[in-house]
Design an enzyme around this catalytic site. Sequence first.
Site, PDB file in Angstrom:
ATOM      1  N   HIS A 130     -49.290  49.337  60.533  1.00  0.00           N
ATOM      2  CA  HIS A 130     -49.951  50.389  61.313  1.00  0.00           C
ATOM      3  C   HIS A 130     -50.129  51.633  60.449  1.00  0.00           C
ATOM      4  O   HIS A 130     -49.181  52.140  59.858  1.00  0.00           O
ATOM      5  CB  HIS A 130     -49.110  50.730  62.539  1.00  0.00           C
ATOM      6  N   GLU A 137     -49.229  45.457  63.065  1.00  0.00           N
ATOM      7  CA  GLU A 137     -49.117  46.786  63.663  1.00  0.00           C
ATOM      8  C   GLU A 137     -47.672  47.211  63.917  1.00  0.00           C
ATOM      9  O   GLU A 137     -47.344  48.393  63.856  1.00  0.00           O
ATOM     10  CB  GLU A 137     -49.893  46.836  64.988  1.00  0.00           C
ATOM     11  N   SER A 189     -54.894  55.137  65.927  1.00  0.00           N
ATOM     12  CA  SER A 189     -53.601  55.188  66.595  1.00  0.00           C
ATOM     13  C   SER A 189     -53.706  56.057  67.856  1.00  0.00           C
ATOM     14  O   SER A 189     -54.500  55.766  68.738  1.00  0.00           O
ATOM     15  CB  SER A 189     -52.535  55.700  65.617  1.00  0.00           C
TER      16      SER A 189
END
EC number: 3.1.1.1
Length: 574
Positions: A489, A376, A244
């Site tokens: 995500h 995501e 991330s």
Amino acid sequence: MKLSLVPIFALLSTAFALPVENAERDVPIEERAAAPTVTIASPAATIIGGAGATVETFAGVPFAKPPVGALRLKPPQPITSALGTIKATAQAASCPQFFFSTTINDAIPTSALGLLLNTPVFQQVLNAGEDCLYLNIQRPVGTTASSKLPVLFWIFGGGFELGGTAMYDGSSWVAESIAEGKPIIFVQVAYRVGGFGFLPGAEILADGSANLGLLDQRLGLQWVADNIAAFGGDPSKVTIWGESAGAISVFDQMALYGGDNTYKGKSLFRGAIMNSGSIVPADPVDCPKGQIIYDNVVASAGCSAAANTLTCLRGVPYSTLLNATNSVPGLLSYSSIALSYLPRPDGTALTKSPDLLLASGNWAKVPFIIGDQEDEGTIFALFQSNISTTAQLTTYFSDFFFHNAPTSVLTGLLNTYPNDLISGSPFRTLLLNNWYPQFKRLAAILGDLTFTLTRRVFLKTALKVAPTVPSWSYLSSYDYGTPVLGTFHGSDILQVFNGIKPNYAASASKAYYLSFVNTLDPNNGTSSAYANWPQYSNGAQLLNLYASFGGFISDNFRSTSYDYIVANLPSFYI
């Protein structure tokens, strides 16, 4: 519906409000054997760690002067004086965190809540403070200065607002590396987040104090270059890895100073791994949005009338600055990933927007792995349940994300994503999981713009600019069928980093990554139980991982949206 997270976060605001002088380092690491001891020269110190059955850990090793007092909101400074003996057996404080509301209105479906609360971004942070620039180092038991093991350097994620090294334990990676006969040393770096690490504004730019979090990471890499050999690591065999914001940071480290990743004439790293993140096209530090953020922080801190507002911010009590930096929109809110704090071009360290540095070839051309989760965007689309029409979706992107994008461009983008119940993210779920009328559509767009299709832009641009640089890419689908979220995500932290399920996806990922860290090729020495992973240049094939098996798919899905994003990329700066 109103979901209260008070029981989960009851201690969170208390931890965030702790003054620096009360931040304690009292989380002991179990010592089962004689304490390992390492002597380093830069700065001079004797470091005593803790020994487990197979892994030795050195936690809370300082790599910079504490960024407090006159060094608050300043670039990190290397330690120049001898440190004597350091007992590195307790986690250091995390850097100041961006707290958020403990009550989320209509935000998280109960079917998704349990999974989310297991991810690092939702974990309690009980120990935070400004004195936070420390490293954790983990190595196999018995490692000596002559071992010369490759190094995996971890940069945590958290939207440049949250996170810390205490949330991640690399011992399972070291243990697996031993089991596979590919031993490594695992290093984690702390860096300043939120307004303490990425405060924008003209005043910050003029002071030379932008992108402090990236500079913290760079100083951590320089510390490794100077000292990791004493721990048995090889400073010429460092791979940087992040997830991330950590993955975005990995490319930023590749692009800092126009792509110069050298220190004392040698490269700081030779490989890179990016889980869910690459380039984030961004306006400069002193852009209008950045200035609004700075001015709001100044006003909240009571510094608006000061002759020098930045000097004022450096002098207010810790809790005052913490509350002020957290007074702007945050990650886990309606504005979602329209981040208040993120790396922005400063003309010095990050000389241009990352997409421009990529396209111009101004980046360290090292072999890399990059990939995404299939869904995501779902976690970031949980907070906008009032959006029910295309017009409202257009307004949302205009108001919160892309202030300079013409309405026609935003409408054109939305038109590439069908306005129906079948399409959208979580993908391939037909009529299921539409949490609110535009949820799956918004989730698809957020995921593609920030991660999935931007990854494709990154790969194809890198191939064009540097066709000889080896690269591999993946798409994870191992949580397919998870209600509302899909393979969301951050789920790779649970599955791959922590290995909460000892399944094919977890074991394959570790095998490929450990081979890459050792040889710069994920296939070198990897068990025949895992398929040969082709380079991206060989037909743009993605390794597609499920819980119990893996395969390959072509990186050509949502091509209409991809083509539109490429053609209009200047409109999608944040």
